[in-house]
Design a protein around this motif. Structure first.
Motif, PDB file in Angstrom:
ATOM      1  N   PRO A   1       0.833  -1.207   0.000  1.00 43.01           N
ATOM      2  CA  PRO A   1       0.000   0.000   0.000  1.00 43.01           C
ATOM      3  C   PRO A   1       0.870   1.261   0.000  1.00 43.01           C
ATOM      4  CG  PRO A   1      -0.414  -1.433   1.926  1.00 43.01           C
ATOM      5  CD  PRO A   1       0.876  -1.846   1.304  1.00 43.01           C
ATOM      6  N   ILE A   2       0.230   2.394  -0.194  1.00 43.39           N
ATOM      7  CA  ILE A   2       0.872   3.690   0.009  1.00 43.39           C
ATOM      8  C   ILE A   2       0.642   4.088   1.461  1.00 43.39           C
ATOM      9  CG2 ILE A   2       0.805   6.150  -0.593  1.00 43.39           C
ATOM     10  CD1 ILE A   2      -0.102   5.276  -3.397  1.00 43.39           C
ATOM     11  N   TYR A   3       1.682   4.587   2.113  1.00 43.27           N
ATOM     12  CA  TYR A   3       1.576   4.960   3.525  1.00 43.27           C
ATOM     13  C   TYR A   3       1.550   6.477   3.685  1.00 43.27           C
ATOM     14  CZ  TYR A   3       2.447   0.112   4.815  1.00 43.27           C
ATOM     15  OH  TYR A   3       2.345  -1.247   4.975  1.00 43.27           O
ATOM     16  N   HIS A   4       0.782   6.900   4.670  1.00 47.20           N
ATOM     17  CA  HIS A   4       0.699   8.328   5.003  1.00 47.20           C
ATOM     18  C   HIS A   4       0.653   8.427   6.523  1.00 47.20           C
ATOM     19  CE1 HIS A   4      -0.548  12.589   4.205  1.00 47.20           C
ATOM     20  NE2 HIS A   4      -0.962  12.452   5.452  1.00 47.20           N
ATOM     21  N   HIS A   5       1.767   8.826   7.116  1.00 50.06           N
ATOM     22  CA  HIS A   5       1.819   8.973   8.572  1.00 50.06           C
ATOM     23  C   HIS A   5       1.634  10.436   8.933  1.00 50.06           C
ATOM     24  CE1 HIS A   5       3.747   5.020   8.007  1.00 50.06           C
ATOM     25  NE2 HIS A   5       3.249   4.752   9.206  1.00 50.06           N
ATOM     26  N   HIS A   6       0.772  10.672   9.908  1.00 49.51           N
ATOM     27  CA  HIS A   6       0.442  12.041  10.298  1.00 49.51           C
ATOM     28  C   HIS A   6       0.958  12.335  11.703  1.00 49.51           C
ATOM     29  CE1 HIS A   6      -2.754  10.596  12.988  1.00 49.51           C
ATOM     30  NE2 HIS A   6      -3.194   9.839  12.000  1.00 49.51           N
ATOM     31  N   ALA A   7       1.116  13.614  11.983  1.00 46.05           N
ATOM     32  CA  ALA A   7       1.562  14.039  13.313  1.00 46.05           C
ATOM     33  C   ALA A   7       0.536  13.642  14.360  1.00 46.05           C
ATOM     34  CB  ALA A   7       1.780  15.548  13.336  1.00 46.05           C
ATOM     35  N   LEU A   8       0.995  13.432  15.589  1.00 45.84           N
ATOM     36  CA  LEU A   8       0.112  13.008  16.672  1.00 45.84           C
ATOM     37  C   LEU A   8      -0.522  14.220  17.348  1.00 45.84           C
ATOM     38  CD1 LEU A   8       2.395  10.311  18.339  1.00 45.84           C
ATOM     39  CD2 LEU A   8       0.642   9.975  16.583  1.00 45.84           C
ATOM     40  N   VAL A   9      -1.717  13.999  17.871  1.00 39.37           N
ATOM     41  CA  VAL A   9      -2.343  15.004  18.736  1.00 39.37           C
ATOM     42  C   VAL A   9      -1.736  14.828  20.124  1.00 39.37           C
ATOM     43  CG1 VAL A   9      -4.503  15.845  19.729  1.00 39.37           C
ATOM     44  CG2 VAL A   9      -4.474  14.982  17.376  1.00 39.37           C
ATOM     45  N   LEU A  10      -1.127  15.868  20.661  1.00 47.37           N
ATOM     46  CA  LEU A  10      -0.421  15.786  21.940  1.00 47.37           C
ATOM     47  C   LEU A  10      -1.178  16.524  23.032  1.00 47.37           C
ATOM     48  CD1 LEU A  10       3.181  16.511  20.604  1.00 47.37           C
ATOM     49  CD2 LEU A  10       2.063  14.283  20.897  1.00 47.37           C
ATOM     50  N   ASP A  11      -0.887  16.155  24.284  1.00 41.65           N
ATOM     51  CA  ASP A  11      -1.505  16.872  25.405  1.00 41.65           C
ATOM     52  C   ASP A  11      -0.757  18.182  25.655  1.00 41.65           C
ATOM     53  OD1 ASP A  11       0.836  16.295  26.802  1.00 41.65           O
ATOM     54  OD2 ASP A  11      -0.058  14.680  27.980  1.00 41.65           O
ATOM     55  N   THR A  12      -1.176  18.931  26.645  1.00 37.32           N
ATOM     56  CA  THR A  12      -0.585  20.241  26.915  1.00 37.32           C
ATOM     57  C   THR A  12       0.882  20.141  27.308  1.00 37.32           C
ATOM     58  OG1 THR A  12      -1.428  20.098  29.183  1.00 37.32           O
ATOM     59  CG2 THR A  12      -2.770  21.302  27.576  1.00 37.32           C
ATOM     60  N   GLY A  13       1.302  18.959  27.755  1.00 33.52           N
ATOM     61  CA  GLY A  13       2.703  18.754  28.118  1.00 33.52           C
ATOM     62  C   GLY A  13       3.543  18.218  26.980  1.00 33.52           C
ATOM     63  N   GLY A  14       2.926  18.101  25.783  1.00 34.61           N
ATOM     64  CA  GLY A  14       3.647  17.608  24.624  1.00 34.61           C
ATOM     65  C   GLY A  14       3.777  16.106  24.558  1.00 34.61           C
ATOM     66  N   GLN A  15       2.977  15.382  25.354  1.00 32.81           N
ATOM     67  CA  GLN A  15       3.037  13.925  25.379  1.00 32.81           C
ATOM     68  C   GLN A  15       1.934  13.307  24.528  1.00 32.81           C
ATOM     69  OE1 GLN A  15       5.615  12.269  27.024  1.00 32.81           O
ATOM     70  NE2 GLN A  15       6.327  14.393  27.218  1.00 32.81           N
ATOM     71  N   LYS A  16       2.204  12.116  24.024  1.00 30.96           N
ATOM     72  CA  LYS A  16       1.205  11.366  23.255  1.00 30.96           C
ATOM     73  C   LYS A  16      -0.003  11.055  24.124  1.00 30.96           C
ATOM     74  CE  LYS A  16       0.636   6.776  21.169  1.00 30.96           C
ATOM     75  NZ  LYS A  16       1.297   5.486  20.883  1.00 30.96           N
ATOM     76  N   LEU A  17      -1.197  11.176  23.550  1.00 36.46           N
ATOM     77  CA  LEU A  17      -2.414  10.879  24.300  1.00 36.46           C
ATOM     78  C   LEU A  17      -2.511   9.386  24.587  1.00 36.46           C
ATOM     79  CD1 LEU A  17      -5.036  13.137  22.459  1.00 36.46           C
ATOM     80  CD2 LEU A  17      -3.609  13.679  24.431  1.00 36.46           C
ATOM     81  N   SER A  18      -3.174   9.054  25.696  1.00 39.27           N
ATOM     82  CA  SER A  18      -3.313   7.660  26.114  1.00 39.27           C
ATOM     83  C   SER A  18      -4.775   7.355  26.390  1.00 39.27           C
ATOM     84  CB  SER A  18      -2.482   7.403  27.373  1.00 39.27           C
ATOM     85  OG  SER A  18      -2.811   6.163  27.943  1.00 39.27           O
ATOM     86  N   LYS A  19      -5.155   6.092  26.156  1.00 44.70           N
ATOM     87  CA  LYS A  19      -6.525   5.678  26.459  1.00 44.70           C
ATOM     88  C   LYS A  19      -6.816   5.700  27.951  1.00 44.70           C
ATOM     89  CE  LYS A  19      -7.498   2.872  22.366  1.00 44.70           C
ATOM     90  NZ  LYS A  19      -7.754   1.530  21.824  1.00 44.70           N
ATOM     91  N   SER A  20      -5.785   5.731  28.757  1.00 40.61           N
ATOM     92  CA  SER A  20      -5.984   5.786  30.204  1.00 40.61           C
ATOM     93  C   SER A  20      -6.249   7.209  30.689  1.00 40.61           C
ATOM     94  CB  SER A  20      -4.758   5.215  30.929  1.00 40.61           C
ATOM     95  OG  SER A  20      -3.600   5.992  30.639  1.00 40.61           O
ATOM     96  N   ARG A  21      -6.060   8.189  29.802  1.00 38.56           N
ATOM     97  CA  ARG A  21      -6.303   9.578  30.143  1.00 38.56           C
ATOM     98  C   ARG A  21      -7.729   9.933  29.757  1.00 38.56           C
ATOM     99  NH1 ARG A  21      -2.376  13.501  29.575  1.00 38.56           N
ATOM    100  NH2 ARG A  21      -4.126  14.932  29.515  1.00 38.56           N
ATOM    101  N   HIS A  22      -8.621  10.078  30.717  1.00 39.16           N
ATOM    102  CA  HIS A  22     -10.030  10.278  30.395  1.00 39.16           C
ATOM    103  C   HIS A  22     -10.363  11.713  29.993  1.00 39.16           C
ATOM    104  CE1 HIS A  22     -10.933   6.237  31.649  1.00 39.16           C
ATOM    105  NE2 HIS A  22     -10.355   6.447  32.818  1.00 39.16           N
ATOM    106  N   ASP A  23      -9.486  12.681  30.328  1.00 42.28           N
ATOM    107  CA  ASP A  23      -9.830  14.064  30.049  1.00 42.28           C
ATOM    108  C   ASP A  23      -9.830  14.395  28.559  1.00 42.28           C
ATOM    109  OD1 ASP A  23      -7.099  13.652  30.065  1.00 42.28           O
ATOM    110  OD2 ASP A  23      -6.640  15.730  30.576  1.00 42.28           O
TER     111      ASP A  23
END
Length: 292
Positions: A247-269
């Protein structure tokens, strides 16, 4: 040319968050702009964490943000025989082997090596690479897959697979990697070591299941977060040795939290459910994720 086929492939093992919304809606946007199809895949091979209640909530969240799909979803848990067939093909080519070492045993062995000033390589995620000593100790007549599946982990013999490919692997990147990589991108599967393709408690792995599913669903364009950029190297190797289309791949930037960290499913906010219950509108949500 056939119409492009995109897919969004979440796992119902926690609450979807803003990052999932971005990826889902970007897939939908790109599919509609190219007159292509968009499919939904439910990656639920983790039977201990994936639940029907989480899947129901996940589908509700996707419908709320306006994500739509063009065919009934494919559930990995309903198609385990497809992954076994792929493992059997890899076994016929001598590319997999059973691994008895536990994670604790692997960590202990590497810790001992490092205590003697050995610099042990890490994979792109920062985890120590599996030592591979079980592969070297195996007899020529390796145990049959059918007798080991469900009892041991099954690993890919990356070095042998690379020799079988006989060529330098790459992929076409229409997005960008973490360091700006784009266009024709070289794949380096060896940086991952002998990855697990099936676990004792799970008859497949993310790496194997996703490439098999992409082929069976006719996926032509894979749009996903940059956190999976380097995993593409293993996927390209599996596609090659299993004779699957690229396939052709397209990787996009991540949505980060206010601290610049990757979002987690354990973060409910930042979960879609929490945001929905707070009264936020879908328009406000799209403003938050800044969809192009």
């Amino acid at each position: 040319m056939a119409a492009p086929v995109f897919r969004f492939a979440p796992s119902p093992n926690g609450e979807l968050h803003l990052g999932h919304a971005y990826s889902a809606l970007l897939n939908l946007k790109m599919a509609r702009e190219t007159d292509g199809k968009i499919l939904l895949r439910i990656e639920d091979i983790d039977i201990t964490r994936c639940t029907q209640e989480l899947e129901k909530q996940m589908l509700e969240d996707l419908e709320w943000i306006g994500f739509e799909w063009d065919e009934p979803p494919r559930r990995q848990s309903e198609n385990l025989s497809d992954y076994r067939d792929a493992l059997l093909e890899l076994e016929r080519n001598g590319l997999i082997y059973p691994s008895l070492m536990s994670r604790a045993e692997i960590r202990a062995q590497i810790a001992e090596l490092e205590s003697n000033q050995t610099v042990w390589p890490r994979d792109p995620d920062g985890s120590p690479i599996y030592p591979g000593n079980e592969r070297e100790k195996l007899p020529i007549d390796r145990p049959l897959l059918e007798s080991t599946l469900g009892k041991f982990n099954i690993r890919l013999d990356v070095e042998t697979a690379m020799l079988l490919s006989g060529t330098e692997l790459n992929w076409q990147e229409s997005g960008a990697g973490p360091r700006g990589e784009t266009g024709e991108t070289p794949a380096d599967p060896k940086q991952w070591g002998d990855v697990i393709l099936a676990r004792k408690d799970t008859p497949t792995s993310y790496h194997l299941a996703c490439v098999v599913d992409d082929e069976l669903q006719g996926i032509t364009h894979i749009v996903r977060g940059q956190d999976l950029f380097y995993a593409t190297a293993i996927h390209r190797l599996l596609q090659y040795v299993l004779d699957l289309p690229e396939p052709i791949y397209h990787h996009h930037a991540l949505v980060l939290d206010t601290g610049g960290q990757k979002l987690s499913k354990s973060r409910h906010d930042t979960s879609l459910r929490q945001l929905r219950e707070s009264g936020i509108s879908v328009k406000e949500l799209k403003d938050l994720i800044k969809l192009p």
